[in-house]
Scaffold this active site. Structure first.
Site, PDB file in Angstrom:
ATOM      1  N   HIS A 102       0.844  -1.203   0.000  1.00  0.00           N
ATOM      2  CA  HIS A 102       0.000   0.000   0.000  1.00  0.00           C
ATOM      3  C   HIS A 102       0.869   1.240   0.000  1.00  0.00           C
ATOM      4  O   HIS A 102       1.979   1.232   0.527  1.00  0.00           O
ATOM      5  CB  HIS A 102      -0.928   0.020   1.222  1.00  0.00           C
ATOM      6  CG  HIS A 102      -0.228  -0.235   2.523  1.00  0.00           C
ATOM      7  ND1 HIS A 102       0.091  -1.516   2.943  1.00  0.00           N
ATOM      8  CD2 HIS A 102       0.241   0.604   3.478  1.00  0.00           C
ATOM      9  CE1 HIS A 102       0.710  -1.447   4.106  1.00  0.00           C
ATOM     10  NE2 HIS A 102       0.829  -0.170   4.452  1.00  0.00           N
ATOM     11  N   HIS A 104       0.761   5.259   1.245  1.00  0.00           N
ATOM     12  CA  HIS A 104       0.087   6.234   2.101  1.00  0.00           C
ATOM     13  C   HIS A 104       0.071   7.577   1.364  1.00  0.00           C
ATOM     14  O   HIS A 104       1.127   8.033   0.888  1.00  0.00           O
ATOM     15  CB  HIS A 104       0.859   6.444   3.405  1.00  0.00           C
ATOM     16  CG  HIS A 104       1.004   5.223   4.266  1.00  0.00           C
ATOM     17  ND1 HIS A 104       0.296   5.051   5.443  1.00  0.00           N
ATOM     18  CD2 HIS A 104       1.795   4.114   4.145  1.00  0.00           C
ATOM     19  CE1 HIS A 104       0.642   3.900   5.999  1.00  0.00           C
ATOM     20  NE2 HIS A 104       1.554   3.312   5.238  1.00  0.00           N
TER      21      HIS A 104
HETATM   22  P1  5GP Z   1       2.200   0.223   7.200  1.00  0.00           P
HETATM   23  O1  5GP Z   1       2.006  -1.255   6.992  1.00  0.00           O
HETATM   24  O2  5GP Z   1       2.582   0.946   5.947  1.00  0.00           O
HETATM   25  O3  5GP Z   1       3.132   0.551   8.326  1.00  0.00           O
HETATM   26  O4  5GP Z   1       0.829   0.866   7.639  1.00  0.00           O
HETATM   27  C1  5GP Z   1      -0.370   0.191   7.764  1.00  0.00           C
HETATM   28  C2  5GP Z   1      -1.430   1.234   7.981  1.00  0.00           C
HETATM   29  O5  5GP Z   1      -2.681   0.589   8.049  1.00  0.00           O
HETATM   30  C3  5GP Z   1      -1.283   2.046   9.284  1.00  0.00           C
HETATM   31  O6  5GP Z   1      -1.198   3.420   8.961  1.00  0.00           O
HETATM   32  C4  5GP Z   1      -2.543   1.720  10.070  1.00  0.00           C
HETATM   33  O7  5GP Z   1      -3.037   2.837  10.763  1.00  0.00           O
HETATM   34  C5  5GP Z   1      -3.486   1.238   8.995  1.00  0.00           C
HETATM   35  N1  5GP Z   1      -4.450   0.244   9.439  1.00  0.00           N
HETATM   36  C6  5GP Z   1      -4.217  -0.827  10.245  1.00  0.00           C
HETATM   37  N2  5GP Z   1      -5.337  -1.549  10.408  1.00  0.00           N
HETATM   38  C7  5GP Z   1      -6.304  -0.928   9.691  1.00  0.00           C
HETATM   39  C8  5GP Z   1      -7.689  -1.216   9.460  1.00  0.00           C
HETATM   40  O8  5GP Z   1      -8.257  -2.183   9.954  1.00  0.00           O
HETATM   41  N3  5GP Z   1      -8.357  -0.353   8.652  1.00  0.00           N
HETATM   42  C9  5GP Z   1      -7.768   0.740   8.084  1.00  0.00           C
HETATM   43  N4  5GP Z   1      -8.530   1.511   7.323  1.00  0.00           N
HETATM   44  N5  5GP Z   1      -6.468   1.037   8.288  1.00  0.00           N
HETATM   45  C10 5GP Z   1      -5.746   0.208   9.074  1.00  0.00           C
END
Ligand code: 5GP
Length: 141
Positions: A102, A104
């Site tokens: 993903h 951001h």
């Molecule tokens: P990364 O893997 O790039 O560190 O970030 C994962 C992102 O997913 C985080 O910013 C976190 O806040 C978001 N996140 C985690 N669980 C959920 C969820 O269940 N729903 C949504 N919409 N975002 C989520």
């Protein structure tokens, strides 16, 4: 480690978990981060199964970055932001928490600090209001 079909974003894609969806096309899906680092923090994911930059097919990455390119100015304008931070983490050591690749899209304003990552759940009604702004901006683009 193989792609896990039960990761949170795979479940969101299948409609098994709720999200504040803002955009979808044949290849990509975008929704609000539930613990936003700034108002309007949007996540863009591919429909293709890939964990991160190390296993995504080049064509799938092309569709994904094209979607990020399309949505970044839309999110900026919808939120009235002065800039946009784009982040993408690969593997836990680099800060990746969800293993479905993903990007951001994080709105920024001069002098406004980012909130800590993945710490505070946003209220549903706040997320709904921000989602509505972004969807309206897409509709008018
Ligand atoms: P990364 O893997 O790039 O560190 O970030 C994962 C992102 O997913 C985080 O910013 C976190 O806040 C978001 N996140 C985690 N669980 C959920 C969820 O269940 N729903 C949504 N919409 N975002 C989520």
């Amino acid at each position: 480690m193989a792609y896990d079909d039960d990761n949170i974003f795979a479940k969101i894609l299948r409609g098994e978990l709720p999200c504040q969806k803002v955009y979808e096309d044949d290849h990509s899906f975008a929704f609000l981060d539930i613990m936003p680092r700034a108002d309007g923090h949007t996540l863009v994911i591919p429909k293709a199964k890939a964990q991160n930059m190390f296993d995504i097919a080049p064509g799938d990455l092309g569709h994904l970055i094209a979607c990020v390119h399309k949505l970044a100015p839309i999110v900026r304008d919808a939120m009235g932001a002065e800039g946009i931070l784009i982040q993408q983490f690969n593997e836990a050591a680099a800060g990746q928490m969800v293993f479905h690749i993903h990007f951001h899209i994080v709105p920024r304003w001069a002098g406004e600090q980012l909130r800590p990552p993945a710490q505070t759940m946003e209220d549903d009604d706040v997320l709904a209001a921000h989602g509505e702004k972004i969807r309206a901006q897409i509709a008018s683009a």
